[in-house]
Design a protein around this motif. Structure first.
Motif, PDB file in Angstrom:
ATOM      1  N   ARG A  44       0.650  -1.343   0.057  1.00  0.00           N
ATOM      2  CA  ARG A  44      -0.046  -0.155  -0.018  1.00  0.00           C
ATOM      3  C   ARG A  44       0.776   1.128   0.073  1.00  0.00           C
ATOM      4  NH1 ARG A  44      -3.634  -1.661   4.944  1.00  0.00           N
ATOM      5  NH2 ARG A  44      -1.434  -1.840   5.839  1.00  0.00           N
ATOM      6  N   GLU A  45       2.104   1.129   0.315  1.00  0.00           N
ATOM      7  CA  GLU A  45       3.079   2.316   0.055  1.00  0.00           C
ATOM      8  C   GLU A  45       3.552   2.268  -1.258  1.00  0.00           C
ATOM      9  OE1 GLU A  45       6.434   2.315   3.120  1.00  0.00           O
ATOM     10  OE2 GLU A  45       6.827   4.472   2.448  1.00  0.00           O
ATOM     11  N   SER A  48       4.972   8.444  -5.103  1.00  0.00           N
ATOM     12  CA  SER A  48       4.121   9.562  -5.187  1.00  0.00           C
ATOM     13  C   SER A  48       4.618  10.685  -6.003  1.00  0.00           C
ATOM     14  CB  SER A  48       3.583   9.903  -3.768  1.00  0.00           C
ATOM     15  OG  SER A  48       3.048  10.878  -3.824  1.00  0.00           O
ATOM     16  N   ASN A  49       4.235  10.913  -7.094  1.00  0.00           N
ATOM     17  CA  ASN A  49       4.705  12.359  -7.581  1.00  0.00           C
ATOM     18  C   ASN A  49       4.321  13.655  -6.788  1.00  0.00           C
ATOM     19  OD1 ASN A  49       1.818  12.322  -8.382  1.00  0.00           O
ATOM     20  ND2 ASN A  49       2.473  13.309 -10.271  1.00  0.00           N
ATOM     21  N   GLY A  50       3.225  13.338  -6.176  1.00  0.00           N
ATOM     22  CA  GLY A  50       2.852  14.598  -5.372  1.00  0.00           C
ATOM     23  C   GLY A  50       3.669  14.857  -4.420  1.00  0.00           C
ATOM     24  N   ARG A  51       3.964  13.726  -3.509  1.00  0.00           N
ATOM     25  CA  ARG A  51       5.064  14.142  -2.544  1.00  0.00           C
ATOM     26  C   ARG A  51       6.431  14.618  -2.815  1.00  0.00           C
ATOM     27  NH1 ARG A  51       1.992  14.224   1.563  1.00  0.00           N
ATOM     28  NH2 ARG A  51       0.873  12.431   2.015  1.00  0.00           N
ATOM     29  N   ILE A  53       7.327  16.015  -5.899  1.00  0.00           N
ATOM     30  CA  ILE A  53       7.423  17.262  -6.400  1.00  0.00           C
ATOM     31  C   ILE A  53       7.232  18.065  -5.287  1.00  0.00           C
ATOM     32  CG2 ILE A  53       5.801  18.905  -7.711  1.00  0.00           C
ATOM     33  CD1 ILE A  53       5.091  16.531  -9.465  1.00  0.00           C
ATOM     34  N   ASP A  54       6.499  17.990  -4.257  1.00  0.00           N
ATOM     35  CA  ASP A  54       6.494  18.815  -3.020  1.00  0.00           C
ATOM     36  C   ASP A  54       7.720  19.168  -2.402  1.00  0.00           C
ATOM     37  OD1 ASP A  54       5.196  20.451  -1.122  1.00  0.00           O
ATOM     38  OD2 ASP A  54       4.054  19.062  -0.258  1.00  0.00           O
ATOM     39  N   TYR A  55       8.405  18.030  -2.095  1.00  0.00           N
ATOM     40  CA  TYR A  55       9.675  18.019  -1.123  1.00  0.00           C
ATOM     41  C   TYR A  55      10.690  18.410  -2.082  1.00  0.00           C
ATOM     42  CZ  TYR A  55       7.025  15.088   2.064  1.00  0.00           C
ATOM     43  OH  TYR A  55       6.330  14.665   2.920  1.00  0.00           O
ATOM     44  N   ALA A  56      10.624  18.514  -3.280  1.00  0.00           N
ATOM     45  CA  ALA A  56      11.903  18.967  -4.414  1.00  0.00           C
ATOM     46  C   ALA A  56      11.612  20.520  -4.644  1.00  0.00           C
ATOM     47  CB  ALA A  56      12.198  17.887  -5.523  1.00  0.00           C
ATOM     48  N   SER A  57      10.379  20.637  -4.721  1.00  0.00           N
ATOM     49  CA  SER A  57       9.854  22.153  -5.336  1.00  0.00           C
ATOM     50  C   SER A  57      10.289  22.302  -6.715  1.00  0.00           C
ATOM     51  CB  SER A  57      10.540  23.319  -4.376  1.00  0.00           C
ATOM     52  OG  SER A  57       9.847  23.201  -3.233  1.00  0.00           O
ATOM     53  N   TYR A  68       9.922   9.980  -3.450  1.00  0.00           N
ATOM     54  CA  TYR A  68       9.234   9.370  -2.492  1.00  0.00           C
ATOM     55  C   TYR A  68       8.016   8.467  -2.652  1.00  0.00           C
ATOM     56  CZ  TYR A  68      12.057  12.926   0.200  1.00  0.00           C
ATOM     57  OH  TYR A  68      13.258  13.647   0.975  1.00  0.00           O
ATOM     58  N   ASN A  70       4.114   7.672  -0.772  1.00  0.00           N
ATOM     59  CA  ASN A  70       2.667   8.282  -0.320  1.00  0.00           C
ATOM     60  C   ASN A  70       3.159   8.407   1.178  1.00  0.00           C
ATOM     61  OD1 ASN A  70       2.647   5.503  -0.242  1.00  0.00           O
ATOM     62  ND2 ASN A  70       0.204   5.260  -0.327  1.00  0.00           N
ATOM     63  N   ARG A  71       3.816   7.763   1.741  1.00  0.00           N
ATOM     64  CA  ARG A  71       4.140   7.837   3.338  1.00  0.00           C
ATOM     65  C   ARG A  71       5.320   8.732   3.421  1.00  0.00           C
ATOM     66  NH1 ARG A  71       3.072   1.305   5.274  1.00  0.00           N
ATOM     67  NH2 ARG A  71       1.075   1.338   4.303  1.00  0.00           N
ATOM     68  N   SER A  72       5.835   9.173   2.541  1.00  0.00           N
ATOM     69  CA  SER A  72       6.883  10.395   2.740  1.00  0.00           C
ATOM     70  C   SER A  72       8.174   9.745   3.014  1.00  0.00           C
ATOM     71  CB  SER A  72       6.561  11.285   3.967  1.00  0.00           C
ATOM     72  OG  SER A  72       5.496  12.180   3.462  1.00  0.00           O
TER      73      SER A  72
ATOM     74  N   LEU B  89      -0.943  19.345  -8.398  1.00  0.00           N
ATOM     75  CA  LEU B  89       0.318  18.811  -8.510  1.00  0.00           C
ATOM     76  C   LEU B  89       0.767  18.172  -7.253  1.00  0.00           C
ATOM     77  CD1 LEU B  89       2.384  21.347 -10.672  1.00  0.00           C
ATOM     78  CD2 LEU B  89       1.795  19.055 -11.270  1.00  0.00           C
ATOM     79  N   LEU B  90       0.319  18.877  -5.884  1.00  0.00           N
ATOM     80  CA  LEU B  90       0.986  18.633  -4.871  1.00  0.00           C
ATOM     81  C   LEU B  90       0.069  17.839  -3.735  1.00  0.00           C
ATOM     82  CD1 LEU B  90       2.323  22.287  -4.208  1.00  0.00           C
ATOM     83  CD2 LEU B  90       3.714  20.149  -5.074  1.00  0.00           C
ATOM     84  N   THR B  91       0.571  17.023  -3.108  1.00  0.00           N
ATOM     85  CA  THR B  91      -0.383  15.833  -2.119  1.00  0.00           C
ATOM     86  C   THR B  91      -0.619  16.981  -1.076  1.00  0.00           C
ATOM     87  OG1 THR B  91       2.136  15.400  -1.635  1.00  0.00           O
ATOM     88  CG2 THR B  91       0.685  13.788  -2.399  1.00  0.00           C
TER      89      THR B  91
END
Lengths: 195, 195
Positions: A44-45, A48-51, A53-57, A68, A70-72, B89-91
């Protein structure tokens, strides 16, 4: 492990242990490989593109970047990268996509169907297939309008990208089945697992 | 239904039947609402940014655009939109995100925790929370470098966006908990379901 070949318009899945490296090779050039990843301990882990993209901006990823779940948690780190242009926005091509975007009546199952079939023996259902990391896929973005386009990959024959596993993974990998993504010729992908 | 209020840094979940419209209102301005959606008949079918971006060939969405599920079905159509700038784009922000990006030691559970808690009674697990459609979130993209940034929302007090359900849905909706996304003031979100 020796170099394995994924025939055109097909896919496979395999285990990749933490610390192992996956070398994805484009033997003929201009060929995309969709890469999906799941935690071996609990599928289930998932990537995740969303995480990521968020962490790398940022939207574009290459050497030194972390992918990353989905559980970061970090699943993969990108190592040596002879191409540097990949996509992490689009879902794997699918029969539905070929119908909607290409107007095909009897479409191929696409990377989505290939991944679902290859991942099923690992207990992973089709609904769990995420936005893949699309190795060598060339999707320029127009920041002003938000428009994207799918252009021929920049990979030359023999180019490769290496991914290092940061946890035990189930990896799905394809030789992409979409015409436009691969300059309208379906070619194989090769890969090697390095300890 | 009357106008409901989601207090700052919280979330809720509710059913939205096919044909009903969801009006998401920013009563004070500059406040983001994360929207997640699941098929009521089978919650493994979930909102997919990757499919939506692929089918529309763009990253930015407003009136007339369709939001797709992981099964390539239309879940929502965007109706009247007084803002026109949203993010897909972002989680959802999360405790892990607040630790990683803001360096917080004792972080809030964020939209991710709020969505997971609100969706649990509907049988939806935290791992199923997708990249949300982040209503009013302002995330400009630099197409040349791939860099993204999180800027203050463009929504003014009373601005709203309407979404029409194209299937029976479970919807999760928050008043976003991340400082940078909301010009560093946590405000409520309001919503109304219109038949």
């Amino acid at each position: 492990m020796s170099l394995e070949t994924i025939p055109p318009r097909s896919g496979t899945a395999f285990r990749l242990r933490a610390g192992q490296r996956l070398k994805v090779v484009d033997p003929e050039g201009e060929q995309v490989a969709d890469l999906a990843a799941f935690a071996a301990s609990d599928t289930r882990e998932v990537l995740s593109n969303g995480r990521t993209i968020d962490y790398a901006s940022k939207l574009y990823f290459s050497t030194g970047d972390l992918l990353y779940s989905n559980r970061s948690n970090v699943m993969l780190e990108i190592g040596e990268d002879r191409v540097g242009t990949h996509d992490f926005l689009l879902t794997p091509c699918s029969a539905e996509m070929f119908r909607k975007l290409y107007g095909e009546d009897d479409p191929h199952r696409g990377c989505f169907g290939n991944l679902a079939a290859a991942l099923a023996p690992h207990g992973i259902g089709a609904d769990q297939v995420p936005v893949a990391f699309n190795v060598f896929m060339n999707v320029p973005v127009d920041g002003a309008t938000g428009r994207i386009s799918v252009e021929p990959p920049l990979s030359k024959p023999g180019d490769f990208t290496v991914f290092e596993a940061k946890m035990d993974l189930i990896v799905g990998l394809t030789a992409c089945s979409a015409g436009q993504s691969n300059n309208f010729r379906y070619k194989p992908i090769q890969y090697e697992i390095l300890d």
